[in-house]
Write a protein that holds these residues in place. Structure first.
Motif, mmCIF file in Angstrom:
data_model
loop_
_atom_site.group_PDB
_atom_site.id
_atom_site.type_symbol
_atom_site.label_atom_id
_atom_site.label_comp_id
_atom_site.label_asym_id
_atom_site.label_seq_id
_atom_site.Cartn_x
_atom_site.Cartn_y
_atom_site.Cartn_z
ATOM 1 N N GLY A 1 0.818 -1.206 0.000
ATOM 2 C CA GLY A 1 0.000 0.000 0.000
ATOM 3 C C GLY A 1 0.847 1.249 0.000
ATOM 4 O O GLY A 1 0.588 2.201 -0.751
ATOM 5 N N ALA A 2 1.886 1.238 0.811
ATOM 6 C CA ALA A 2 2.745 2.424 0.899
ATOM 7 C C ALA A 2 3.587 2.599 -0.371
ATOM 8 O O ALA A 2 3.715 3.711 -0.889
ATOM 9 C CB ALA A 2 3.648 2.325 2.125
ATOM 10 N N TYR A 3 4.120 1.492 -0.891
ATOM 11 C CA TYR A 3 4.847 1.596 -2.162
ATOM 12 C C TYR A 3 3.932 2.138 -3.245
ATOM 13 O O TYR A 3 4.328 2.971 -4.064
ATOM 14 C CB TYR A 3 5.383 0.229 -2.591
ATOM 15 N N GLY A 4 2.687 1.656 -3.250
ATOM 16 C CA GLY A 4 1.729 2.078 -4.261
ATOM 17 C C GLY A 4 1.419 3.557 -4.211
ATOM 18 O O GLY A 4 0.962 4.135 -5.187
ATOM 19 N N LEU A 5 1.646 4.172 -3.059
ATOM 20 C CA LEU A 5 1.429 5.621 -2.948
ATOM 21 C C LEU A 5 2.692 6.399 -3.283
ATOM 22 O O LEU A 5 2.730 7.620 -3.162
ATOM 23 C CB LEU A 5 0.975 5.979 -1.534
ATOM 24 N N GLY A 6 3.737 5.703 -3.670
ATOM 25 C CA GLY A 6 4.958 6.386 -4.068
ATOM 26 C C GLY A 6 5.950 6.586 -2.929
ATOM 27 O O GLY A 6 6.807 7.455 -3.007
ATOM 28 N N ALA A 7 5.841 5.775 -1.884
ATOM 29 C CA ALA A 7 6.816 5.892 -0.807
ATOM 30 C C ALA A 7 8.096 5.159 -1.197
ATOM 31 O O ALA A 7 8.052 4.154 -1.901
ATOM 32 C CB ALA A 7 6.245 5.293 0.475
#
Lengths: 282, 322
Positions: free
Chosen positions: B206-212
């Protein structure tokens, strides 16, 4: 960039983003505008080839559904569009995926900005164990220099857009894990749109939800397409026919057929597609 | 003929099987039950027994006819001279408590940050190959006998690390603290890593998917999500450090001091108990004898409180993912 302007203008919240990030959008005027173009795309996990030679043009501001039996490469393809497969060590791909002028598979492509522009919603709702507010504010805080009040406006706008504001407005500081599955999934959609994406990728967004929540999320997806390009993987053919404009049928890593959803379901051109949509296998 | 005998055989087989299994089942069920209850009662009885012994013997310390020690003086006076021959004996536990916390503090300064960083590296950054080498190495570190670490503190840490940079005494709190820190490091690392790895991958995605970035995913999502487990790891290390005996008995010296200076010798609660127990002048029913129990009771209260806080934090903050 100033968020307060775009937030106040609910009909055009991505105006600034669209202008700065994809000037090419204005140039392409032949309808339907292509948001995502795939050319001779192949994807692999180690030696195993998961996707064979896909050529697809996904239109902007429409919902495209990927259907097909399990293990046919739908999710893999979806995850390549925002490079989520980068975190899988064995995954690699050849060919071209273009979003506007941006070469997605190019090594130099900034995945952080890419993922800001291409939001993702997952199969199971995955809110962070933080407050509802902090969940939605997560993306904006990563990407924007944003004032406190603007952030609050943006969070409200995103939650309204995701049709979950009325249910959570009195408990923004409570943990997101206390919400029901359907609310959590709409929260995840709010979280994805808060960073101002142009494209939303949804990987079976309703498969973990009960029928009532499913229909609310489907309605939401249908509304969101006025503003976003949506690519959705689904196992549920009724869902594809209910809320998508176009459908691509995948089988064993290949795109067998792609077209208007209505046409795919009522008048498929390929025997495989017909067998699948009529329930002969899958 | 053949069919009939076959049926007989089948019936006999089923009947015998039935009876035997139910009888066996009852017996073994009862046996297992007794064993389980017995083990539970046994550990409970030992715990209760030790607590009763500690506190009942401590009463002897305060009921001493000659000295008339009151509990408040015991807890608040800052001099401790039991076991020393000259001068009027003073019996304030603060020097021992301060010794314990000085060394524990230094140990935590070393083991918590390094342990957490190691855990983050192992859980979030290391490739499976690197992890397969590092984890066993860490377990070897956990297996080093504490007496060896105490020796290491006196013979290496003090002369080669500390004395070149400052006026450290031969026995000092700093070297003992560093050695206890090394002792706690594998514990913190391994428990914190377990906590980090139990965070569902869906949250990372989820966090990677938000560009983290990976660091943002780790620090903003994974570590906060694992916080209750990490704090439990910290508290366990803390109570391990407070109870640690051999390293401090060897490396910290045997002078109770009430100071903040890590270069000075210091005696901890555990160190005092070991020293008193071994001293030849110790007589049963003497004040020195009872003082061991009083100090041990205070030590128990500290570790018990920390364990309790750990349990509360786990109950209150642990996130349940389904």
């Amino acid at each position: 960039m100033s968020w307060s302007q775009s937030v106040s203008d609910v009909n055009q919240p991505n105006r600034n983003v669209a202008q700065t990030a994809t000037p090419s959008n204005q140039k392409l005027e032949t309808p339907p505008e292509v948001a995502i173009a795939l050319n001779s795309f192949n994807a692999f996990y180690g030696e195993f080839q998961a996707i064979y030679d896909v050529n697809l043009n996904l239109p902007a501001k429409q919902v495209t559904a990927f259907i097909g039996p399990s293990g046919c490469g739908k999710s893999t393809l979806l995850k390549w569009i925002n490079r989520m497969n980068d975190i899988v060590p064995s995954a690699h791909a050849t060919g071209v995926i273009k979003v506007g002028d941006l070469q997605i598979l190019d090594r130099q492509t900034d995945v952080v900005d890419l993922r800001r522009r291409i939001g993702m919603v997952f199969q199971k709702p995955n809110p962070f164990p933080k407050s509802i507010f902090d969940n939605v504010a997560f993306g904006p805080r990563l990407h924007f220099q944003i004032a406190k009040q603007d952030l609050a406006d943006l969070v409200e706008w995103s939650l309204r857009k995701a049709a979950v504001w009325d249910e959570v407005k009195d408990r923004l500081n409570k943990s997101a894990l206390g919400l029901s599955g359907g609310q959590q999934q709409r929260l995840c959609i709010a979280r994805a749109i808060a960073s101002g994406p142009e494209i939303l990728l949804m990987d079976e967004p309703c498969s973990a939800l009960d029928p009532g929540s499913t229909s609310r999320v489907e309605d939401l997806i249908y509304e969101l397409r006025e503003q976003y390009t949506i690519v959705m993987v689904t196992h549920n053919m009724q869902q594809a026919s209910r809320c998508s404009d176009r459908t691509a049928f995948f089988f064993k890593g290949e795109v067998i057929e792609e077209g208007q959803t209505k046409q795919i379901f009522t008048n498929p051109q390929q025997q495989k597609t017909e067998d699948y949509v009529t329930g002969k296998f899958g | 003929m053949a069919g009939k005998s076959e049926r007989d055989f089948e019936q006999a087989l089923l009947r015998n099987y039935d009876l035997k299994s139910s009888a066996m089942g009852k017996v073994s069920e009862a046996l297992v039950m007794t064993l389980l209850v017995g083990c539970g009662v046994f550990s409970l009885a030992i715990t209760v027994g030790i607590i009763v012994l500690l506190f009942s013997q401590s009463i002897g310390f305060f009921n001493n006819a000659e000295l008339a020690i009151d509990p408040w003086t015991f807890l608040s006076d800052n001099r401790w001279s039991i076991g020393q021959t000259q001068g009027t004996p003073r019996y304030g536990i603060l020097p021992l408590v301060s010794g314990t916390f000085r060394i524990t503090g230094i140990a935590m300064l070393i083991s918590l940050p390094i342990g957490l960083i190691c855990a983050i590296y192992l859980s979030e950054y290391a490739s499976p190959r690197v992890r397969s080498v590092l984890k066993p190495t860490l377990e070897i570190l956990a297996g080093i006998p504490t007496v060896v670490l105490g020796f290491f503190a006196i013979k290496f840490i003090t002369p080669y690390l500390l004395q070149p940079v400052g006026e450290f005494k031969t026995f000092n709190a700093a070297s003992a603290g560093i050695a206890v820190g090394i002792l706690c490091l594998p514990l913190v690392t391994s428990l914190a890593e377990d906590a980090l790895r139990s965070v569902p991958n869906a949250l990372r995605e989820g966090a990677y998917g938000l560009g983290a970035t990976r660091l943002e995913v780790t620090l903003k999502v994974v570590v906060p999500a694992a916080l209750s487990g990490i704090i439990s790891a910290f508290l366990l290390a803390l109570s391990r450090a407070i109870g640690e005996t051999m390293v401090v008995a060897l490396a910290a010296g045997s002078t109770p001091t009430f100071t903040m200076d890590p270069r000075q010798p210091s005696q901890t609660m555990t160190g005092f108990i070991v020293e008193t127990f071994q001293s030849e002048s110790l007589e049963p029913d003497s004040i020195g004898y009872y003082s061991m129990y009083a100090v041990a009771a205070v030590l128990f209260v500290f570790t018990f409180t920390i364990t309790l806080i750990g349990q509360l934090i786990r109950m209150r903050y642990q996130e349940v993912y389904n």
